[in-house]
Design an enzyme around this catalytic site. Structure first.
Site, PDB file in Angstrom:
ATOM      1  N   ASP A 223      23.387 -41.933   4.646  1.00 35.93           N
ATOM      2  CA  ASP A 223      22.376 -42.208   3.627  1.00 35.93           C
ATOM      3  C   ASP A 223      22.631 -43.486   2.831  1.00 35.93           C
ATOM      4  O   ASP A 223      21.996 -43.726   1.794  1.00 35.93           O
ATOM      5  CB  ASP A 223      22.222 -40.996   2.701  1.00 35.93           C
ATOM      6  CG  ASP A 223      21.421 -39.892   3.385  1.00 35.93           C
ATOM      7  OD1 ASP A 223      20.490 -40.238   4.147  1.00 35.93           O
ATOM      8  OD2 ASP A 223      21.719 -38.712   3.177  1.00 35.93           O
TER       9      ASP A 223
ATOM     10  N   ASP B  15      16.097 -37.906   9.289  1.00 32.85           N
ATOM     11  CA  ASP B  15      16.078 -38.634   8.011  1.00 32.85           C
ATOM     12  C   ASP B  15      16.646 -40.046   8.157  1.00 32.85           C
ATOM     13  O   ASP B  15      16.282 -40.966   7.429  1.00 32.85           O
ATOM     14  CB  ASP B  15      16.892 -37.888   6.941  1.00 32.85           C
ATOM     15  CG  ASP B  15      16.740 -36.376   6.974  1.00 32.85           C
ATOM     16  OD1 ASP B  15      16.522 -35.827   8.067  1.00 32.85           O
ATOM     17  OD2 ASP B  15      16.869 -35.730   5.924  1.00 32.85           O
TER      18      ASP B  15
HETATM   19  N1  GLY Z   1      17.477 -36.299   3.397  1.00 33.89           N
HETATM   20  C1  GLY Z   1      17.564 -34.983   2.904  1.00 33.89           C
HETATM   21  C2  GLY Z   1      16.245 -34.377   2.622  1.00 33.89           C
HETATM   22  O1  GLY Z   1      15.210 -34.892   2.984  1.00 33.89           O
HETATM   23  O2  GLY Z   1      16.229 -33.326   1.979  1.00 33.89           O
END
Ligand code: GLY
Length: 373
Positions: free
Chosen positions: A91, A147
């Site tokens: 992330d 994600d």
């Molecule tokens: N990237 C984690 C979520 O979308 O909850």
């Protein structure tokens, strides 16, 4: 034109609210609302770029130094994460593109440039050359999650700013793996896929934040829609554009009447089924991105649908004129299978709502872009 007038008026309302909430939230790491206020996460949490991302958009419109100064303070507080290798996972894009990246766009300061490049180097180093994927979390070396498509713009940023294509090559290889193993023929999307870390071979689809491995988690669908469109922007490979369109068409075909998705497209719905306004806001930004590359009526339709989603969020799911509630949107769902954070304000929902409204108001300085740097 009608979009623009609405967006400019809505921007005014958002900025008015931020004048107040920026004071209240300050240089902290807001994540989810508990009652009327945001809680605070530790510095390494994946959502910690969204508040500075919001502040930099507010700064662009107001030139109010207060916003820049809070955003810079948060950027510095994030250094502890860059210095502690173990705290970083995939992330890195969400965190540093919206903080140091946005700050670099404004004044080209070298410290911010180095922060983004460091984050991009960490992200690139998570690439597994056998399976051509970027490892998601630190807890498990073999899982990849949808994600991550939204973290790839960090790698495009690094290639554009350094003038070295190798970061882009990593992003491209990962994105091609996503096309193969995540995007289903009907346009729905897997959340988590496992691979053998030694051979790189596909193993299985895992349970994630959707209702089941073969359901259709709405936020994952939005991450794919927007992330694929952004990869098309940077790679100009039609396969990404077509995949983004396929996901967009699935997303739009499964929306309820008020245009704001439920948390999973494949759960039985009744009046109490949670929505996810964060997925709706992110998808609206993805549709606006797509509309830049799709000509004629099809492109216009994506723009119109993005407007309808943002409009419904504003009219039916916002605290815009209530300054006591710190979030802009309510009705977000964090993690339904864990029964965690249901019908709440989520800082990333607010970010994407603001980005979407700003796009309709003509903003071209989107934090995920880097071609012009
Ligand atoms: N990237 C984690 C979520 O979308 O909850």
């Amino acid at each position: 034109m009608v979009y623009r007038v609405w967006a400019e008026e809505t921007m005014e309302r958002i900025l008015k609210k931020l004048e107040y909430t920026a004071e209240k939230i300050g240089p902290r790491f807001p994540h989810v609302t508990k009652g009327a206020e945001f809680d605070e996460k530790k510095p390494s949490f994946w959502t910690n770029g969204f508040w500075p991302g919001i502040l930099w958009i507010a700064y662009k419109y107001t030139k109010n130094e207060k916003y820049a100064s809070i955003a810079r303070e948060i950027e510095e507080k994030l250094d502890i994460v860059l210095d502690e290798f173990d705290l970083i996972d995939h992330d890195a894009g969400f965190i540093w593109l919206l903080s140091a990246g946005a700050s670099y766009r404004k004044d080209k300061n070298d410290k911010s440039r180095r922060r983004v490049l460091k984050a991009a180097s960490f992200l690139a180093s998570r690439f597994n050359t056998k399976g051509n994927f970027i490892r998601a979390w630190n807890s498990d070396p073999c899982v990849v999650i949808i994600d991550c498509m939204m973290n790839l713009p960090l790698l495009y940023w690094a290639s554009n700013v350094v003038g070295d294509p190798r970061f882009r090559h990593v992003a491209e290889a990962h994105a091609k793996t996503v096309l193969k193993y995540f995007i289903r023929p009907d346009g729905s999307v897997n959340h988590i896929v496992g691979f053998d870390t030694e051979t790189g071979e596909y193993e299985k689809v895992y349970d994630g934040q959707g209702a089941s491995p073969d359901s259709a988690w709405s936020r994952g669908t939005a991450w794919a829609l927007y992330g694929l469109a952004l990869s098309y922007r940077h790679l100009k490979d039609e396969a990404f554009l077509n995949a983004s369109k396929r996901v967009a068409n699935f997303f739009l075909a499964n929306l309820p009447e008020d245009m704001v998705c439920h948390w999973d497209f494949r759960v039985e719905k009744n009046a109490d089924t949670p929505k996810d306004t964060s997925a709706a806001a992110c998808a609206a930004c993805g549709l606006l991105e797509l509309s830049e590359f799709v000509s004629g009526a099809e492109g216009e339709n994506y723009k119109e649908k993005a407007y309808q989603i943002l409009r419904s969020l504003c009219d039916n799911y916002s605290n815009l004129d209530n300054k006591d509630d710190h979030a802009i949107l309510f009705g977000g769902t964090g993690n339904a299978p864990k029964n965690m954070d249901i019908n709440v304000g989520l800082i990333y929902g607010d970010y994407f709502f603001l980005e979407g409204v700003s796009r309709l108001a003509g903003n071209r300085e989107i934090h995920w872009y880097s071609d012009e740097l």
